[in-house]
Structure formats: structure tokens, C-alpha cells
Design a protein around this motif. Structure first.
Motif, PDB file in Angstrom:
ATOM      1  N   ILE A 297       0.846  -1.188   0.000  1.00  0.00           N
ATOM      2  CA  ILE A 297       0.000   0.000   0.000  1.00  0.00           C
ATOM      3  C   ILE A 297       0.891   1.251   0.000  1.00  0.00           C
ATOM      4  CG2 ILE A 297      -1.762   1.318   1.228  1.00  0.00           C
ATOM      5  CD1 ILE A 297      -2.853  -1.242   0.096  1.00  0.00           C
ATOM      6  N   LYS A 298       0.739   2.079  -1.005  1.00  0.00           N
ATOM      7  CA  LYS A 298       1.514   3.313  -1.092  1.00  0.00           C
ATOM      8  C   LYS A 298       0.696   4.530  -0.674  1.00  0.00           C
ATOM      9  CE  LYS A 298       4.284   1.459  -4.921  1.00  0.00           C
ATOM     10  NZ  LYS A 298       3.689   0.119  -4.865  1.00  0.00           N
ATOM     11  N   THR A 299      -0.603   4.391  -0.655  1.00  0.00           N
ATOM     12  CA  THR A 299      -1.490   5.504  -0.307  1.00  0.00           C
ATOM     13  C   THR A 299      -1.330   5.870   1.169  1.00  0.00           C
ATOM     14  OG1 THR A 299      -3.068   4.560  -1.881  1.00  0.00           O
ATOM     15  CG2 THR A 299      -3.887   6.288  -0.404  1.00  0.00           C
ATOM     16  N   ASP A 320      -7.581   6.530  10.382  1.00  0.00           N
ATOM     17  CA  ASP A 320      -8.558   6.237   9.330  1.00  0.00           C
ATOM     18  C   ASP A 320      -9.319   4.950   9.624  1.00  0.00           C
ATOM     19  OD1 ASP A 320      -7.970   8.425   7.461  1.00  0.00           O
ATOM     20  OD2 ASP A 320      -6.014   7.455   7.294  1.00  0.00           O
ATOM     21  N   ILE A 321      -8.581   3.938  10.058  1.00  0.00           N
ATOM     22  CA  ILE A 321      -9.189   2.651  10.409  1.00  0.00           C
ATOM     23  C   ILE A 321      -8.626   2.243  11.761  1.00  0.00           C
ATOM     24  CG2 ILE A 321      -9.362   0.199   9.783  1.00  0.00           C
ATOM     25  CD1 ILE A 321      -9.086   1.087   6.841  1.00  0.00           C
ATOM     26  N   VAL A 356      -8.291  -1.750   4.423  1.00  0.00           N
ATOM     27  CA  VAL A 356      -7.212  -0.842   4.045  1.00  0.00           C
ATOM     28  C   VAL A 356      -7.083  -0.785   2.530  1.00  0.00           C
ATOM     29  CG1 VAL A 356      -4.723  -0.456   4.132  1.00  0.00           C
ATOM     30  CG2 VAL A 356      -5.947  -1.120   6.216  1.00  0.00           C
ATOM     31  N   GLU A 357      -7.099  -1.928   1.877  1.00  0.00           N
ATOM     32  CA  GLU A 357      -6.969  -1.962   0.419  1.00  0.00           C
ATOM     33  C   GLU A 357      -8.117  -1.215  -0.257  1.00  0.00           C
ATOM     34  OE1 GLU A 357      -4.510  -6.148  -0.222  1.00  0.00           O
ATOM     35  OE2 GLU A 357      -6.716  -6.160  -0.271  1.00  0.00           O
ATOM     36  N   ASP A 358      -9.345  -1.432   0.245  1.00  0.00           N
ATOM     37  CA  ASP A 358     -10.504  -0.767  -0.358  1.00  0.00           C
ATOM     38  C   ASP A 358     -10.448   0.747  -0.147  1.00  0.00           C
ATOM     39  OD1 ASP A 358     -11.409  -3.211  -1.161  1.00  0.00           O
ATOM     40  OD2 ASP A 358     -13.021  -3.368   0.312  1.00  0.00           O
ATOM     41  N   ILE A 363      -9.347   6.227  -2.194  1.00  0.00           N
ATOM     42  CA  ILE A 363      -8.568   7.466  -2.125  1.00  0.00           C
ATOM     43  C   ILE A 363      -7.880   7.724  -3.461  1.00  0.00           C
ATOM     44  CG2 ILE A 363      -6.551   8.563  -1.070  1.00  0.00           C
ATOM     45  CD1 ILE A 363      -7.327   7.136   1.552  1.00  0.00           C
ATOM     46  N   GLU A 364      -7.265   6.685  -4.025  1.00  0.00           N
ATOM     47  CA  GLU A 364      -6.564   6.846  -5.296  1.00  0.00           C
ATOM     48  C   GLU A 364      -7.521   7.213  -6.424  1.00  0.00           C
ATOM     49  OE1 GLU A 364      -3.228   6.852  -5.794  1.00  0.00           O
ATOM     50  OE2 GLU A 364      -3.206   6.796  -3.605  1.00  0.00           O
ATOM     51  N   ALA A 365      -8.768   6.753  -6.308  1.00  0.00           N
ATOM     52  CA  ALA A 365      -9.776   7.087  -7.313  1.00  0.00           C
ATOM     53  C   ALA A 365     -10.373   8.466  -7.077  1.00  0.00           C
ATOM     54  CB  ALA A 365     -10.874   6.035  -7.318  1.00  0.00           C
ATOM     55  N   GLY A 366      -9.936   9.133  -5.999  1.00  0.00           N
ATOM     56  CA  GLY A 366     -10.447  10.459  -5.685  1.00  0.00           C
ATOM     57  C   GLY A 366     -11.839  10.438  -5.117  1.00  0.00           C
ATOM     58  N   ASP A 367     -12.221   9.309  -4.528  1.00  0.00           N
ATOM     59  CA  ASP A 367     -13.595   9.164  -4.037  1.00  0.00           C
ATOM     60  C   ASP A 367     -13.605   8.525  -2.662  1.00  0.00           C
ATOM     61  OD1 ASP A 367     -16.338   9.394  -4.155  1.00  0.00           O
ATOM     62  OD2 ASP A 367     -16.632   7.497  -5.205  1.00  0.00           O
ATOM     63  N   ALA A 368     -12.750   9.049  -1.769  1.00  0.00           N
ATOM     64  CA  ALA A 368     -12.654   8.463  -0.432  1.00  0.00           C
ATOM     65  C   ALA A 368     -13.971   8.535   0.311  1.00  0.00           C
ATOM     66  CB  ALA A 368     -11.575   9.185   0.373  1.00  0.00           C
TER      67      ALA A 368
END
Length: 383
Positions: A297-299, A320-321, A356-358, A363-368
């Protein structure tokens, strides 16, 4: 609680910026993390494999030693295969610097005063300019010039700084300014004092390191004390943690150091307790497993893992979690600081990894904001 926390602000030292390949160093650029290969450079395949592993854990720059002509003969294959800039590590043999520059090095690690005549320095500078190479001056307390040791009697901050300034002058005399400087020592006090003095004297980027720091645990502690104090003071533009360990571990430690200071945010920042008899699950083994399974995970994200409800809810509010241990094998999961659902021991690891992956994907999709951990359970089975 207010989001403004002036007591956490780090004001970075102002300096000019240089480029190492396509990676900016200094100025307002993020502090970069680098390491060095330990494979024989003549073994191109092994060296590239090690570079790949370092890239996978986030290396921004990597250094490769070039001690022999054989090491530089196929250097172009290494620089062509790498996805990050390569620094060619040169000592004494100026022709190795010329060869490495011609074969794709983004930077030359060389002390101009150690390669001989002014004509040789001029040749290296010409090669660096022609190939767009930066230069890293690397002063080390263990290899100070004889005249400085005679002058000062022993390695000291003043001797390291004078050595650095002497090398800098040699480059500036040849109108070369794309350089960064390190003044490393294995003694934490010596290194820190030298870096503070140099930071007040020059305007170039500084490469931080506590050299020969030791093994994975001892070297991590020693490096964190020395480099951490410098970074906290705003000093440092690129870092290398020197450990008697695989280079991938140096990168991981470097990122953990920067994350602890809020200077880089790559990957998952884990907050976890040391565990005690109140724990509802095996915290130590759980954290070990999670850290390993979440390395990809890089995010930037935070995850709290606490064994009981004493500090668990409070820590979960800041991450976050969150996960806290409960009774009868049932544990509470928090999302964005809010109590959300319960997970059982048998499903806990896989469940947290998926959360975490989801979230990272969202986040990467810009839709956290659309992240929904219950989406799978809410799906209607196909008819």
C-alpha cells in the motif's frame, strides 16, 4: 480539537534545488529517501534485482558503487533498467566517474579533492555537465584528509565542515553548482554538530546520514536520534539510513522516520500498543502480519491496532481505520474515528487488510467519501 497545531510545525531550512535525474532535491521538494546496493556491480542481474526490490518499497534514488573498470563496463544496462535515478559511487579513480557519467549516472558521489589534479576535477565537471549529472560531495569522519587531522588533532565538526567547503570550492572554481553535500560520522553528536554548522554556511541541499550506524535495531535507533533531530530542526533534503541490513530495510526505516515527523506520508502508518494481559487478541503477531501484508500500500493512511478498550477508542478517533480488542473473540472496528462494526478473531486479519486496500483504492480514485466497507454484504445475489 483544533486542526491547527503549531507545535508540530517543522520549518525546513531554505536552500537551492538541484535535480538528480528527474528527482528534485532541496528547495520545496519532498525529502527523498535513498539507499545503496550491496551486490557486486559487475553482476548486472543481481544489481538490477536489488534495485527493483528497493523501488518496490519506495526508494527515490539509489547509489551503486563503481570501484573498477569492470563495474562501469555494463553500467549503462543498470541505469537503463532502473526506474529511479542512479548515483555512481566513486572513490579516487576519476576515470570511473567519467565512465559512469557517460553511461547514464544521474549523480556522481565523489570528493573532488581526492581525485588528484585540478585538470582531473575539470574533466569530471565537464563529463557531469555534458551528461546532466549532479555531484554529491561525501565527507566522512572516517576518511578525513591528513592535513585536517593534523590541524584539528581528531575528527571534529570544524574539520568536517572545512573539508566540505574545500571540496565545494573545487567545484565552484570550475563553475559547477549542481551539488549536494553530506558530512557523515558514526558518532551521532559529531554528525549532528557538523550538519548544523554546515547548514548555516552553505545554501546547497544536504544529504543526511549517520554512517556505519550498525545493525537493523541498533542502527535504526542511532540513525533516528541523529537524523531525526536534524530533520526536526528543518535540516536535510535527502536521507540515507546506513544499516548492516538489506537496502530495502534502509528505505523502510527512512520512511518510518519521515512519517513520524509528518514529512512524508507514503503507505500505512500503524499505531499499535505494546500489549498486556488485557489484550483481546495477540497484538504483536497481528501487527507483524499486518505490516507485512500492507507493504504494497503506497497511499497515505493511518491504522490503529490496540488490544483493549483502555486507549483503543481514543487512538481510533485519530486514525482512518481502527481495531480494538473485545471479549469472546469479537473486536470493534472503527472507520474515520467512529465505531462501525464488529469482527471476529478468525476473520480479523483478512478483514482489516481488505478495509485498508478498499480505502486506498477509493482514495486513489479520488472518491474516499464513497468508501463503503459494507458494499459486499449489501450486494444482491445474482438471479
Amino acid at each position: 480539537m483544533s486542526s491547527v497545531r503549531p507545535w508540530r510545525d517543522i520549518e525546513r531550512r531554505e536552500c537551492r534545488q538541484i535535480m538528480v535525474g528527474d528527482v528534485p532535491v532541496g528547495g520545496s521538494a519532498p525529502i527523498t529517501v535513498q539507499t545503496m546496493t550491496n551486490t557486486p556491480t559487475e553482476d548486472v542481474g543481481a544489481t538490477i534485482d536489488q534495485i527493483r526490490r528497493c523501488e518496490d518499497v519506495g526508494a527515490d534514488i539509489i547509489r551503486v558503487s563503481c570501484p573498477t573498470k569492470e563495474a562501469t563496463e555494463n553500467f549503462h544496462k543498470i541505469t537503463a533498467a532502473a526506474n529511479i535515478p542512479i548515483v555512481a559511487d566513486i572513490h579516487f579513480h576519476y576515470k570511473r566517474a567519467l565512465e559512469a557519467a557517460d553511461k547514464g549516472a544521474a549523480c556522481l558521489r565523489i570528493n573532488p579533492g581526492n581525485i588528484g589534479s585540478s585538470e582531473r576535477v575539470a574533466e569530471v565537471v565537464r563529463a557531469a555537465k555534458a551528461n546532466g549529472c549532479a555531484i554529491r560531495i561525501g565527507v566522512n569522519a572516517g576518511s578525513l584528509e591528513k592535513d585536517l587531522l593534523e590541524k584539528y588533532g581528531e575528527p571534529c565538526p570544524e574539520a568536517l565542515i572545512e573539508s566540505a567547503l574545500d571540496h565545494i570550492k573545487l567545484l565552484q572554481d570550475h563553475d559547477f553548482h549542481e551539488f549536494k553535500v553530506a558530512v557523515k560520522a558514526s558518532d551521532v553528536f559529531l554528525a549532528v554538530a557538523a550538519y548544523h554548522g554546515l547548514a548555516e554556511t552553505v545554501d546547497c541541499p544536504l544529504h543526511l546520514g549517520i554512517t556505519e550506524a550498525g545493525g537493523l535495531i541498533g542502527g535504526t535507533v542511532k540513525s533516528s536520534i541523529g537524523m531525526g533531530s536534524l530533520l526536526w530542526a528543518g535540516i536535510g533534503d535527502t536521507i540515507r539510513v546506513s544499516l548492516s541490513a538489506e537496502p530495502e530495510e534502509e528505505i523502510k526505516v527512512g520512511y518510518h522516520m519521515l512519517k513520524a515527523l509528518g514529512l512524508r506520508t507514503r503507505g500505512v502508518r500503524v499505531v499499535s500498543c505494546p500489549s498486556c494481559s488485557r489484550q483481546g487478541f495477540d497484538v504483536i503477531r497481528t501487527v507483524e502480519a499486518l505490516e507485512k501484508r500492507l507493504e504494497h500500500i503506497k497511499t497515505p493512511m493511518s491504522l490503529s491496532v490496540l488490544g483493549c478498550v483502555v486507549n483503543g477508542p481514543g487512538e481510533a478517533r485519530e486514525t482512518d481505520i481502527g481495531l480494538t480488542g473485545g471479549g469472546a473473540g469479537k473486536h470493534m472496528v472503527y472507520l474515520s474515528g467512529v465505531t462501525d462494526h464488529v469482527v471476529e478473531s478468525d476473520d480479523m486479519l483478512d478483514h482489516i487488510v481488505k478495509l485498508v486496500e478498499d480505502k486506498a483504492a477509493a482514495i486513489e480514485a479520488g472518491d474516499a467519501a464513497a468508501f463503503d466497507p459494507h458494499a459486499e454484504a449489501q450486494k444482491v445475489p445474482a438471479q
